[in-house]
Write an enzyme that holds these catalytic residues in place. Sequence first.
Site, PDB file in Angstrom:
ATOM      1  N   HIS A   8      11.441   2.104  -1.491  1.00 23.98           N
ATOM      2  CA  HIS A   8      10.522   1.156  -0.859  1.00 23.98           C
ATOM      3  C   HIS A   8       9.352   1.925  -0.237  1.00 23.98           C
ATOM      4  O   HIS A   8       9.540   3.010   0.311  1.00 23.98           O
ATOM      5  CB  HIS A   8      11.264   0.340   0.212  1.00 23.98           C
ATOM      6  CG  HIS A   8      10.441  -0.826   0.681  1.00 23.98           C
ATOM      7  ND1 HIS A   8       9.397  -0.675   1.553  1.00 23.98           N
ATOM      8  CD2 HIS A   8      10.500  -2.144   0.374  1.00 23.98           C
ATOM      9  CE1 HIS A   8       8.835  -1.863   1.764  1.00 23.98           C
ATOM     10  NE2 HIS A   8       9.491  -2.772   1.062  1.00 23.98           N
ATOM     11  N   GLU A  68       5.311  -3.714  -5.964  1.00 24.16           N
ATOM     12  CA  GLU A  68       4.878  -4.119  -4.625  1.00 24.16           C
ATOM     13  C   GLU A  68       3.629  -3.325  -4.233  1.00 24.16           C
ATOM     14  O   GLU A  68       3.738  -2.210  -3.703  1.00 24.16           O
ATOM     15  CB  GLU A  68       5.968  -3.824  -3.602  1.00 24.16           C
ATOM     16  CG  GLU A  68       7.263  -4.547  -3.854  1.00 24.16           C
ATOM     17  CD  GLU A  68       8.058  -4.699  -2.563  1.00 24.16           C
ATOM     18  OE1 GLU A  68       8.274  -5.844  -2.163  1.00 24.16           O
ATOM     19  OE2 GLU A  68       8.423  -3.692  -1.953  1.00 24.16           O
TER      20      GLU A  68
HETATM   21  P1  PGA Z   1       6.585  -8.716   2.892  1.00 34.37           P
HETATM   22  O1  PGA Z   1       7.464  -7.477   2.440  1.00 34.37           O
HETATM   23  O2  PGA Z   1       7.090  -9.915   2.133  1.00 34.37           O
HETATM   24  O3  PGA Z   1       6.784  -8.848   4.372  1.00 34.37           O
HETATM   25  O4  PGA Z   1       5.164  -8.408   2.523  1.00 34.37           O
HETATM   26  C1  PGA Z   1       7.797  -7.299   1.092  1.00 34.37           C
HETATM   27  C2  PGA Z   1       8.586  -6.029   0.936  1.00 34.37           C
HETATM   28  O5  PGA Z   1       8.292  -5.049   1.627  1.00 34.37           O
HETATM   29  O6  PGA Z   1       9.530  -5.975   0.118  1.00 34.37           O
END
Ligand code: PGA
Length: 263
Positions: free
Chosen positions: A104, A184
Amino acid sequence: MPNKEQKLIAFNWKENPATSRAAARLFRDLLRLAAAAPKDRQVAAFPPFLYLSELARMPAVRRSAVMLGAQDVFWESQGAYTGEIGPAMLQDLGKKMKFVIIGHSERRRFLGETDGMVNKKVRAALAAGLRVILCVGEPAEVRKQGTAATRRYIKNQLKEGLKNIAAPLKNGIRHIDNMVVAYEPIWAIGTGRHCPPEDALAMARFIKQETADVAVLYGGSVDGNTAASYLCYNDINGVLVGGASLRVQEIKKLITKSHKKHG
Ligand code: PGA
């Protein structure tokens, strides 16, 4: 996993909530709402390690289709590694404990996790039979340089993260069902800034093309209202949700709201 017809709704709780009591309450709400989920949704929750074992043992979880996952894993199964949790410990939590998020961007940024560490974790988790959600995503500076630079950046994260894993890369099949990539973009995480769905789709297709067609999730400020604009695409296999994971109204919409299919 998820299969082609299913969308995975993955709730990443991050470092929330502050007490085990609040965690149990949130999880019970999730189980209740997930009971009404249409068949094409698979729901998974990623609580902090501390709550994970407690939640995995709740009797209600056995009757539910909800899966559990960890937000990270270490690459060694056991030994003198202060503070770490290995794949075998996660497997020991039972059948519901299926997934692990690896790489992540918050861990890469705040905890200095490198592509090399990410790769060791991916290999250890796959070897243990866990389903890996490998996170990739570009920072704002890279996106500003355009599509080619962004693709190069993602391609490199995939190449490094999946090094020495014959399977998810082209020509391999062994681990393919246990491999998911979450796209992401860093500038969209926790910012309320949305990645245009067509851009997320184009990146999902690029990731599939660079791998052996793995399942791809989109993540970054997804909530109950925006999820459908990503989930409507066949090539986006689900969403990874952060902030909205903690709000019951959003959870409800994410689990039950339908999306029109196109393309
Ligand atoms: P968020 O986080 O939905 O708060 O933007 C997504 C993630 O970090 O997986």
